[in-house]
Design a protein around this motif. Structure first.
Motif, PDB file in Angstrom:
ATOM      1  N   VAL A  84      -9.594   9.882   4.045  1.00 12.30           N
ATOM      2  CA  VAL A  84      -8.289  10.173   3.719  1.00 12.30           C
ATOM      3  C   VAL A  84      -7.669   8.832   3.265  1.00 12.30           C
ATOM      4  N   PRO A  85      -7.367   8.354   2.244  1.00 12.09           N
ATOM      5  CA  PRO A  85      -6.739   7.025   1.717  1.00 12.09           C
ATOM      6  C   PRO A  85      -5.611   6.835   2.541  1.00 12.09           C
ATOM      7  N   LEU A  86      -5.513   5.573   3.037  1.00 14.52           N
ATOM      8  CA  LEU A  86      -3.973   5.348   3.656  1.00 14.52           C
ATOM      9  C   LEU A  86      -3.033   5.618   2.707  1.00 14.52           C
ATOM     10  N   ASP A  87      -1.681   6.303   2.976  1.00 15.91           N
ATOM     11  CA  ASP A  87      -0.741   6.227   2.262  1.00 15.91           C
ATOM     12  C   ASP A  87      -0.151   4.852   1.957  1.00 15.91           C
ATOM     13  N   LEU A  88       0.709   4.773   0.840  1.00 17.48           N
ATOM     14  CA  LEU A  88       1.473   3.637   0.633  1.00 17.48           C
ATOM     15  C   LEU A  88       2.650   3.488   1.788  1.00 17.48           C
ATOM     16  N   ALA A  89       2.672   2.067   2.404  1.00 18.44           N
ATOM     17  CA  ALA A  89       3.547   1.983   3.456  1.00 18.44           C
ATOM     18  C   ALA A  89       4.817   1.311   2.879  1.00 18.44           C
ATOM     19  N   THR A  90       6.082   1.469   3.620  1.00 24.50           N
ATOM     20  CA  THR A  90       7.266   0.530   3.304  1.00 24.50           C
ATOM     21  C   THR A  90       6.844  -0.901   3.618  1.00 24.50           C
ATOM     22  N   LEU A  91       7.469  -1.798   2.758  1.00 33.64           N
ATOM     23  CA  LEU A  91       7.282  -3.067   3.076  1.00 33.64           C
ATOM     24  C   LEU A  91       7.531  -3.570   4.303  1.00 33.64           C
ATOM     25  N   PRO A  92       6.887  -4.574   5.035  1.00 35.08           N
ATOM     26  CA  PRO A  92       7.107  -4.766   6.309  1.00 35.08           C
ATOM     27  C   PRO A  92       8.768  -5.374   6.514  1.00 35.08           C
ATOM     28  N   SER A  93       9.116  -6.157   5.573  1.00 37.42           N
ATOM     29  CA  SER A  93      10.298  -6.734   5.839  1.00 37.42           C
ATOM     30  C   SER A  93      11.448  -5.469   5.702  1.00 37.42           C
ATOM     31  N   GLU A  94      11.225  -4.686   4.902  1.00 32.79           N
ATOM     32  CA  GLU A  94      12.257  -3.561   4.719  1.00 32.79           C
ATOM     33  C   GLU A  94      12.093  -2.681   6.085  1.00 32.79           C
ATOM     34  N   VAL A  95      10.965  -2.554   6.729  1.00 31.05           N
ATOM     35  CA  VAL A  95      10.973  -1.697   7.871  1.00 31.05           C
ATOM     36  C   VAL A  95      11.853  -2.593   9.077  1.00 31.05           C
ATOM     37  N   THR A  96      11.821  -3.739   8.970  1.00 32.03           N
ATOM     38  CA  THR A  96      12.131  -4.686   9.901  1.00 32.03           C
ATOM     39  C   THR A  96      13.931  -4.357   9.738  1.00 32.03           C
ATOM     40  N   VAL A 136      18.196   8.119   2.956  1.00 29.99           N
ATOM     41  CA  VAL A 136      17.320   7.164   2.579  1.00 29.99           C
ATOM     42  C   VAL A 136      16.603   7.641   1.342  1.00 29.99           C
ATOM     43  N   THR A 137      16.692   6.807   0.368  1.00 27.01           N
ATOM     44  CA  THR A 137      15.773   7.092  -0.788  1.00 27.01           C
ATOM     45  C   THR A 137      14.904   5.966  -1.194  1.00 27.01           C
ATOM     46  N   CYS A 138      13.485   6.119  -1.495  1.00 31.12           N
ATOM     47  CA  CYS A 138      12.455   5.267  -1.628  1.00 31.12           C
ATOM     48  C   CYS A 138      11.859   5.376  -2.795  1.00 31.12           C
ATOM     49  N   HIS A 139      11.274   4.219  -3.446  1.00 32.31           N
ATOM     50  CA  HIS A 139      10.432   4.392  -4.750  1.00 32.31           C
ATOM     51  C   HIS A 139       9.259   3.127  -4.572  1.00 32.31           C
ATOM     52  N   LEU A 140       8.324   3.169  -5.286  1.00 36.40           N
ATOM     53  CA  LEU A 140       7.312   2.448  -5.473  1.00 36.40           C
ATOM     54  C   LEU A 140       8.088   1.257  -5.856  1.00 36.40           C
ATOM     55  N   ASN A 141       7.488  -0.184  -5.296  1.00 41.40           N
ATOM     56  CA  ASN A 141       7.949  -1.619  -5.871  1.00 41.40           C
ATOM     57  C   ASN A 141       7.270  -1.807  -7.151  1.00 41.40           C
ATOM     58  N   GLN A 142       7.684  -2.841  -7.833  1.00 42.34           N
ATOM     59  CA  GLN A 142       7.288  -3.157  -8.939  1.00 42.34           C
ATOM     60  C   GLN A 142       5.595  -3.556  -9.122  1.00 42.34           C
ATOM     61  N   ALA A 143       5.015  -3.753  -8.060  1.00 43.65           N
ATOM     62  CA  ALA A 143       3.519  -4.076  -8.102  1.00 43.65           C
ATOM     63  C   ALA A 143       2.753  -2.964  -7.640  1.00 43.65           C
ATOM     64  N   LYS A 144       3.773  -1.898  -7.321  1.00 38.13           N
ATOM     65  CA  LYS A 144       3.012  -0.330  -7.053  1.00 38.13           C
ATOM     66  C   LYS A 144       2.096  -0.391  -5.919  1.00 38.13           C
ATOM     67  N   ASN A 145       2.326  -1.188  -5.106  1.00 39.97           N
ATOM     68  CA  ASN A 145       1.411  -1.284  -3.747  1.00 39.97           C
ATOM     69  C   ASN A 145       2.263  -1.160  -2.552  1.00 39.97           C
ATOM     70  N   LEU A 177       6.201   0.815  -0.657  1.00 43.52           N
ATOM     71  CA  LEU A 177       7.340   1.605  -0.974  1.00 43.52           C
ATOM     72  C   LEU A 177       8.485   0.614  -0.580  1.00 43.52           C
ATOM     73  N   VAL A 178       9.603   0.886  -1.178  1.00 42.86           N
ATOM     74  CA  VAL A 178      10.915   0.160  -0.853  1.00 42.86           C
ATOM     75  C   VAL A 178      12.082   0.987  -0.887  1.00 42.86           C
ATOM     76  N   VAL A 179      13.059   0.518  -0.041  1.00 40.17           N
ATOM     77  CA  VAL A 179      14.464   1.360  -0.082  1.00 40.17           C
ATOM     78  C   VAL A 179      15.351   1.016  -1.099  1.00 40.17           C
TER      79      VAL A 179
END
Length: 654
Positions: free
Chosen positions: A392-404, A437-446, A448-450
């Motif tokens: 199972v491929p790891l799902d995309l995660a939220t950017l660490p800075s945004e998790v903080t 909270v609503t999230c989308h892919l970041n510009q690099a598509k690697n 998730l961002v809030v």
């Protein structure tokens, strides 16, 4: 001890399902060499003498209140590291053998849709195993529906009603995964209003190169869909004293093997070479038994699987028949889903009584079940063990800075438990993000961002953390109609921000200048206690087609619809004009002081060298001198008369 059986729940829409055993499991760590064992508050550290720390192990008795040591000399810790929920005990604990299976933690909807176990661990590869049981602990006679994620990736799904044996005796599931952020997370997501449950959780660090990770990569979770020992009863931690370095339990192959009356079990007591070695540390006992078919028939296994996933099939062989002494005496083909994938000659590969492992990957499986068949070419086919893992491929995660940032906001805003702000704010992507909270892919598509926070009328009573500046992709923020206090952080005025509604709170201080340089189109700050001058740039939002409302504040000023600002006071501090006025006043006062001092100095300078006394003073001195001389003469005259016998006019008459 009874043989393990295997069950699987109904399919999840994303084709990730639960594959579990019904019998009790228990982890047992067995180092190859002499070792020392240390413990730090439930953290078990295992290292060889003279070596660095090798493994980290947490064994959590979910719902348990005491630490204890198991019959296998393992240390279990009382329930901790959870984000919410409540403890409970199964309805019939006598049906379960091990202490950690008789208690559980459940997560009612009042704790939020999403709850987690979050454990700080060193980065590395981990074997994570959970035991789950329902057993009518809540007297509702309805097993719950919920999903389970590991490292932000959906891996298991439970759907009501569970199979009766799973509900009563429990189910066990495990995965292999990498942890790259210093925190192992196992999260539970409620379906409808059902309460997820978990009975025990084990998080065991393993060799990072195990199971071909260098070829498969760090971005894949291996989900167990069957781990079989051939020709043996179930063994391993929780069943027997046979040790497994990773704590794996091996199930009897009888339930997944296609029935064949000619199947024959083989075994040996001889030690098998090349076992318990890096990087997989497969146990010696696994290779001491095997299954073959008398008369040269085929040997087949059928694994229940989910389609549209990749699978890793791991084979275990050892030539334990002493009559096979040369290559070419036992040769067979391996078929996977009717495809011939390899020809195997065990003796040719490694010789006799030596372990040999081999794996094969299947991409995008489009049929079920998964068939593994051994077809003899010379002699009889033979196999000692078989494993099947969904990749199972790891799902995309939220950017660490945004998790903080989001975790800081959770604390500062005092977000209630019912909103389920736990784990990753945006992942798994198949679940809803945190409530509001609503999230989308970041510009690099690697990652998730809030992009949106919608927390209006949620009874929030804290303040806005400065960490909100880390949310650099925010487009809309709604924190209206709460009881938030404090000043507005400048970081909230991101360039990306278009809508900001902070109305109906208790914010104080001034409006940050960053608001004027943002791209805001909607600004609602009415009903607060803000003060100070409003910049023309901010107010121009309303002039250029946007919406701005600043009414009902303490002392905002400086733009139409608001009072004029004091000449000396602006934005909660001295205005520029006030500073200039105070500066000029200081200059004037200083000038007067300097002028006064100068005049005094000049006048003093004129008298410094004039030693003559004024005329009046000289006259007084002369008169005084004459008086003193006359007095002296009169006294002399009186003394002279007294000496000549004349009576003194000053003496009394006798």
């Amino acid at each position: 001890m009874s043989e393990a059986t295997e069950k699987k729940t109904k399919k999840h829409p994303n084709n990730v399902s639960l594959f579990s055993t019904l019998s009790s499991f228990f982890f047992f760590f067995s180092p190859l060499h002499m070792h020392m064992l240390g413990r730090v508050d439930g953290l078990e550290l295992v290292w060889e003498l003279g070596c660095e720390i090798e493994d980290t192990a947490f064994r959590i008795d979910c719902g348990g209140v005491d630490n204890f040591t198991s019959q296998f000399n393992q240390s279990w810790i009382a329930d901790r590291f959870y984000t919410g929920g409540a403890p409970a005990i199964v309805a019939e604990p006598h049906n379960l053998l091990l202490p950690q299976e008789k208690t559980l933690r459940f997560f009612p909807i009042s704790s939020g849709k999403k709850n987690c176990y979050l454990v700080n661990v060193p980065n590395g590869r981990y074997f994570i195993r959970a035991f789950t049981v329902y057993d009518n602990y809540d007297s509702k006679l309805q097993s719950p529906s919920f999903d389970v994620s590991v490292e932000g990736t959906l891996v298991f799904s439970y759907r009501s009603p569970w199979l009766e044996d799973v509900s009563k005796y429990g189910a066990y599931s495990d995965v292999f995964t990498f942890v790259n952020d210093g925190e192992a997370d196992v999260c539970f997501y409620s379906i409808a209003t059902d309460a997820p449950v978990i009975s025990s959780l084990e998080i065991i660090q393993i060799d990072p190169l195990s199971y071909a990770s260098s070829a498969i990569g760090h971005g894949t979770i291996l989900v167990n869909y069957g781990r079989l020992t051939c020709g043996s009863n179930t063994f391993g931690p929780g069943f027997t004293n046979d040790r497994d370095m990773f704590g794996r339990s091996w199930q009897s192959d009888s339930k997944l093997r296609v029935k064949n009356s000619n199947v024959k079990a083989m075994s040996t007591l001889r030690n098998i070479l090349s076992t318990n070695q890096a990087h997989n540390y497969f146990p010696n006992h696994l290779y001491q038994t095997a299954i073959t078919v008398k008369g040269g028939g085929s040997l087949e296994y059928l694994f229940p699987v989910d389609t549209r996933l990749d699978y890793l099939v791991w084979f275990h062989f050892a030539e334990i028949d002493s009559t096979v002494t040369a290559a070419g005496q036992r040769v067979f083909d391996i078929y996977i889903n009717q495809k011939n994938v390899s020809r195997m000659d065990i003796f040719k590969e490694v010789g006799g009584f030596t372990a040999f492992e081999w794996y094969y990957t299947i991409n995008n499986l489009n049929s079920t079940p998964l068939s593994v068949k051994l077809v003899p070419i010379v002699g009889e086919a033979l196999i000692s063990g078989l494993e099947n893992y969904a990749m199972v491929p790891l799902d995309l995660a939220t950017l660490p800075s945004e998790v903080t940032a989001m975790r800081a906001l959770k604390e500062s805003l005092r977000v209630p438990d019912r909103m389920g702000w736990n784990g990753d704010p945006c992942a798994p992507s198949t679940w809803d993000a945190w409530e509001g909270v609503t999230c989308h892919l970041n510009q690099a598509k690697n990652a998730l961002v809030v992009t949106q926070l919608d927390l209006g009328s949620q009874g929030l009573k804290g303040y806005i953390s400065e960490q909100i500046s880390l949310l650099t992709n925010l487009v809309s923020v709604n924190l209206s109609s709460n009881s938030l206090e404090g000043t507005l952080p400048s970081g909230i005025g991101q360039k990306s921000l278009a809508k900001l509604d902070l109305s109906g709170n208790k914010f104080t201080g001034t409006i940050p200048e960053s608001f004027s340089s943002s791209n805001l189109q909607l600004v609602l700050l009415n009903g607060n206690e803000l003060e100070g001058r409003v910049s023309e740039e901010l107010y121009s939002i309303g002039v250029h087609g946007g919406v701005i409302d600043l009414s009902g504040n303490k002392a905002l000023c400086g733009v139409p619809t608001l009072p004029a600002c004091s000449f000396f006071w602006e934005r909660g501090k001295l205005s520029t004009a006030g500073k200039i006025a105070i500066g000029l006043s200081c200059v004037v006062v200083l000038s007067v002081l300097i002028l006064t001092m100068y005049i005094c100095w000049v006048r003093r300078g004129k008298n410094d060298y004039d030693f003559g006394l004024p005329h009046d003073l000289m006259s007084l001195a002369a008169k005084r001198n004459r008086y003193q001389r006359q007095k002296s003469l009169m006294l002399l005259e009186m003394e002279s008369q007294n000496a000549n016998g004349f009576p003194s006019t000053l003496s009394p008459l006798t």
